[in-house]
Motif scaffolding. Structure first.
Motif, PDB file in Angstrom:
ATOM      1  N   MET A   1       9.416  38.152  26.394  1.00 20.01           N
ATOM      2  CA  MET A   1      10.121  39.738  25.881  1.00 20.01           C
ATOM      3  C   MET A   1      10.990  39.954  27.265  1.00 20.01           C
ATOM      4  SD  MET A   1       9.062  40.919  22.281  1.00 20.01           S
ATOM      5  CE  MET A   1       8.634  40.178  21.002  1.00 20.01           C
ATOM      6  N   ASN A   2      11.129  39.708  28.124  1.00 19.56           N
ATOM      7  CA  ASN A   2      11.678  40.184  29.593  1.00 19.56           C
ATOM      8  C   ASN A   2      12.655  39.059  29.991  1.00 19.56           C
ATOM      9  OD1 ASN A   2      10.058  42.588  30.010  1.00 19.56           O
ATOM     10  ND2 ASN A   2       8.568  40.874  30.155  1.00 19.56           N
ATOM     11  N   SER A   3      13.491  37.904  29.316  1.00 18.77           N
ATOM     12  CA  SER A   3      14.297  37.661  30.163  1.00 18.77           C
ATOM     13  C   SER A   3      14.959  37.169  28.287  1.00 18.77           C
ATOM     14  CB  SER A   3      14.417  36.291  30.533  1.00 18.77           C
ATOM     15  OG  SER A   3      13.430  35.102  29.908  1.00 18.77           O
ATOM     16  N   LEU A   4      16.596  36.294  28.988  1.00 15.16           N
ATOM     17  CA  LEU A   4      17.563  35.696  27.627  1.00 15.16           C
ATOM     18  C   LEU A   4      17.653  34.689  28.339  1.00 15.16           C
ATOM     19  CD1 LEU A   4      18.956  39.323  25.836  1.00 15.16           C
ATOM     20  CD2 LEU A   4      17.133  37.362  25.548  1.00 15.16           C
ATOM     21  N   ARG A   5      17.602  33.410  27.657  1.00 13.62           N
ATOM     22  CA  ARG A   5      18.301  32.546  28.160  1.00 13.62           C
ATOM     23  C   ARG A   5      18.177  31.880  27.187  1.00 13.62           C
ATOM     24  NH1 ARG A   5      15.084  26.954  29.485  1.00 13.62           N
ATOM     25  NH2 ARG A   5      13.179  28.163  28.179  1.00 13.62           N
ATOM     26  N   LEU A   6      19.977  30.643  27.754  1.00 15.99           N
ATOM     27  CA  LEU A   6      20.834  30.263  26.269  1.00 15.99           C
ATOM     28  C   LEU A   6      20.053  29.151  25.656  1.00 15.99           C
ATOM     29  CD1 LEU A   6      22.559  30.593  23.835  1.00 15.99           C
ATOM     30  CD2 LEU A   6      24.688  29.465  25.285  1.00 15.99           C
ATOM     31  N   LEU A   7      19.638  28.870  25.050  1.00 21.01           N
ATOM     32  CA  LEU A   7      19.154  27.355  24.977  1.00 21.01           C
ATOM     33  C   LEU A   7      19.822  26.134  24.183  1.00 21.01           C
ATOM     34  CD1 LEU A   7      15.306  27.663  23.609  1.00 21.01           C
ATOM     35  CD2 LEU A   7      15.798  27.227  25.748  1.00 21.01           C
ATOM     36  N   GLY A   8      20.643  26.613  23.831  1.00 21.35           N
ATOM     37  CA  GLY A   8      21.974  25.603  22.613  1.00 21.35           C
ATOM     38  C   GLY A   8      22.640  26.693  22.048  1.00 21.35           C
ATOM     39  N   PRO A   9      23.164  25.958  21.040  1.00 16.85           N
ATOM     40  CA  PRO A   9      24.140  26.281  19.957  1.00 16.85           C
ATOM     41  C   PRO A   9      23.637  26.211  18.967  1.00 16.85           C
ATOM     42  CG  PRO A   9      25.392  24.213  20.612  1.00 16.85           C
ATOM     43  CD  PRO A   9      24.239  24.825  21.595  1.00 16.85           C
ATOM     44  N   SER A  10      22.017  25.924  18.569  1.00 21.38           N
ATOM     45  CA  SER A  10      21.558  25.438  17.573  1.00 21.38           C
ATOM     46  C   SER A  10      20.466  25.032  17.693  1.00 21.38           C
ATOM     47  CB  SER A  10      22.553  24.326  16.814  1.00 21.38           C
ATOM     48  OG  SER A  10      22.247  23.080  17.240  1.00 21.38           O
ATOM     49  N   LEU A  11      19.565  25.049  16.378  1.00 20.88           N
ATOM     50  CA  LEU A  11      18.063  24.541  16.639  1.00 20.88           C
ATOM     51  C   LEU A  11      18.022  23.016  17.210  1.00 20.88           C
ATOM     52  CD1 LEU A  11      14.970  25.524  17.125  1.00 20.88           C
ATOM     53  CD2 LEU A  11      15.094  24.857  14.313  1.00 20.88           C
ATOM     54  N   ASP A  12      18.476  22.563  17.020  1.00 21.49           N
ATOM     55  CA  ASP A  12      18.641  21.174  16.872  1.00 21.49           C
ATOM     56  C   ASP A  12      18.670  20.600  19.000  1.00 21.49           C
ATOM     57  OD1 ASP A  12      21.278  21.119  16.290  1.00 21.49           O
ATOM     58  OD2 ASP A  12      21.656  20.335  15.978  1.00 21.49           O
ATOM     59  N   VAL A  13      19.753  21.398  19.685  1.00 20.71           N
ATOM     60  CA  VAL A  13      20.235  21.322  20.558  1.00 20.71           C
ATOM     61  C   VAL A  13      18.668  22.062  21.051  1.00 20.71           C
ATOM     62  CG1 VAL A  13      21.783  21.866  21.855  1.00 20.71           C
ATOM     63  CG2 VAL A  13      22.826  21.325  20.246  1.00 20.71           C
ATOM     64  N   ALA A  14      18.410  23.302  21.010  1.00 22.32           N
ATOM     65  CA  ALA A  14      17.720  23.545  21.464  1.00 22.32           C
ATOM     66  C   ALA A  14      16.125  23.065  21.473  1.00 22.32           C
ATOM     67  CB  ALA A  14      17.270  25.154  20.890  1.00 22.32           C
ATOM     68  N   THR A  15      15.817  22.376  20.777  1.00 23.01           N
ATOM     69  CA  THR A  15      14.383  21.825  19.995  1.00 23.01           C
ATOM     70  C   THR A  15      14.619  20.186  21.218  1.00 23.01           C
ATOM     71  OG1 THR A  15      14.165  21.839  17.719  1.00 23.01           O
ATOM     72  CG2 THR A  15      13.452  19.737  19.139  1.00 23.01           C
ATOM     73  N   ARG A  16      16.369  19.697  21.844  1.00 27.88           N
ATOM     74  CA  ARG A  16      16.433  18.801  22.399  1.00 27.88           C
ATOM     75  C   ARG A  16      16.073  19.614  24.056  1.00 27.88           C
ATOM     76  NH1 ARG A  16      20.972  17.200  19.168  1.00 27.88           N
ATOM     77  NH2 ARG A  16      22.278  18.464  20.000  1.00 27.88           N
ATOM     78  N   VAL A  17      16.607  20.547  24.544  1.00 27.13           N
ATOM     79  CA  VAL A  17      16.173  21.027  25.778  1.00 27.13           C
ATOM     80  C   VAL A  17      14.364  21.402  25.729  1.00 27.13           C
ATOM     81  CG1 VAL A  17      15.941  23.548  26.978  1.00 27.13           C
ATOM     82  CG2 VAL A  17      18.106  22.178  25.962  1.00 27.13           C
ATOM     83  N   LEU A  18      13.950  21.763  25.396  1.00 31.87           N
ATOM     84  CA  LEU A  18      12.655  22.394  25.426  1.00 31.87           C
ATOM     85  C   LEU A  18      11.862  21.141  25.306  1.00 31.87           C
ATOM     86  CD1 LEU A  18      12.288  24.501  21.906  1.00 31.87           C
ATOM     87  CD2 LEU A  18      11.627  25.075  24.914  1.00 31.87           C
ATOM     88  N   ARG A  19      12.170  19.769  24.885  1.00 33.14           N
ATOM     89  CA  ARG A  19      11.833  18.903  24.283  1.00 33.14           C
ATOM     90  C   ARG A  19      12.050  18.194  26.649  1.00 33.14           C
ATOM     91  NH1 ARG A  19      12.916  14.140  20.955  1.00 33.14           N
ATOM     92  NH2 ARG A  19      11.043  14.077  19.845  1.00 33.14           N
TER      93      ARG A  19
END
Length: 182
Positions: A141-159
């Motif tokens: 809770m000390n930064s804000l980083r955009l992972l993507g426009p949706s959970l499916d895109v964010a999941t690819r980044v996290l993978r």
């Protein structure tokens, strides 16, 4: 629009029996719209468990079960907003880096947490043309980083990040047993 989580390798069978599918379909945010399609598909496909050995995405849970979106999201979101109000008052501008700004704090909604205390958030103030919320990650809770426009895109980044850190494991998702409240 359907998203596709079929590439997520699941260790065993998804844990779905405690999920409130009615709430998944009927819940409405302040804008009057439902959960984003990517989240609904994630929950329907995978249920409750640990994503990439780290992330717990809270599904709507039936009454009497722990770790449901209803309570965990609300509590963590309240904590996040309080933290960001304090950070803004103290002029800790690093808390909104690299991709946020102070105006986001009131519209962020926690929907997942990592086992090391990072959170995944939706910006519930704006939806894209598909009805999706942007997904952010906040480390402790000390930064804000955009992972993507949706959970499916964010999941690819996290993978990709998980593969960098831990190598490519045999499974991406470990279903967890639903826990009853005591």
């Amino acid at each position: 629009m359907l998203t596709d989580f079929s590439s997520i390798r699941v260790q065993g069978d998804p844990t779905l029996a405690h999920i409130d599918l009615d709430l998944l379909d009927t819940y409405r945010f302040a804008d009057g719209a439902a959960f984003p399609a990517s989240y609904r598909e994630f929950v329907r496909s995978l249920g409750w468990g640990r994503l990439f050995g780290l992330w717990l995405v809270y599904p709507p849970a039936l009454e009497g079960y722990a770790d449901g979106w209803q309570a965990r999201s609300r509590i963590l979101t309240e904590r996040l907003r309080e933290t960001y109000r304090d950070g803004q008052a103290e002029e800790f501008d690093w808390m909104i880096e690299p991709d946020g700004d102070w105006s986001l704090a009131d519209s962020l909604q926690v929907f997942a947490i990592s086992e090391n205390g990072d959170v995944m958030l939706w910006d519930t103030a704006v939806r894209d043309e598909r009805g999706e919320f942007s997904v952010y990650c906040s480390q402790k809770m000390n930064s804000l980083r955009l992972l993507g426009p949706s959970l499916d895109v964010a999941t690819r980044v996290l993978r990709s990040e998980a593969a960098e850190l831990f190598g490519d494991g045999e499974f991406d998702f470990e279903p967890l047993a639903a826990q009853r409240l005591s």
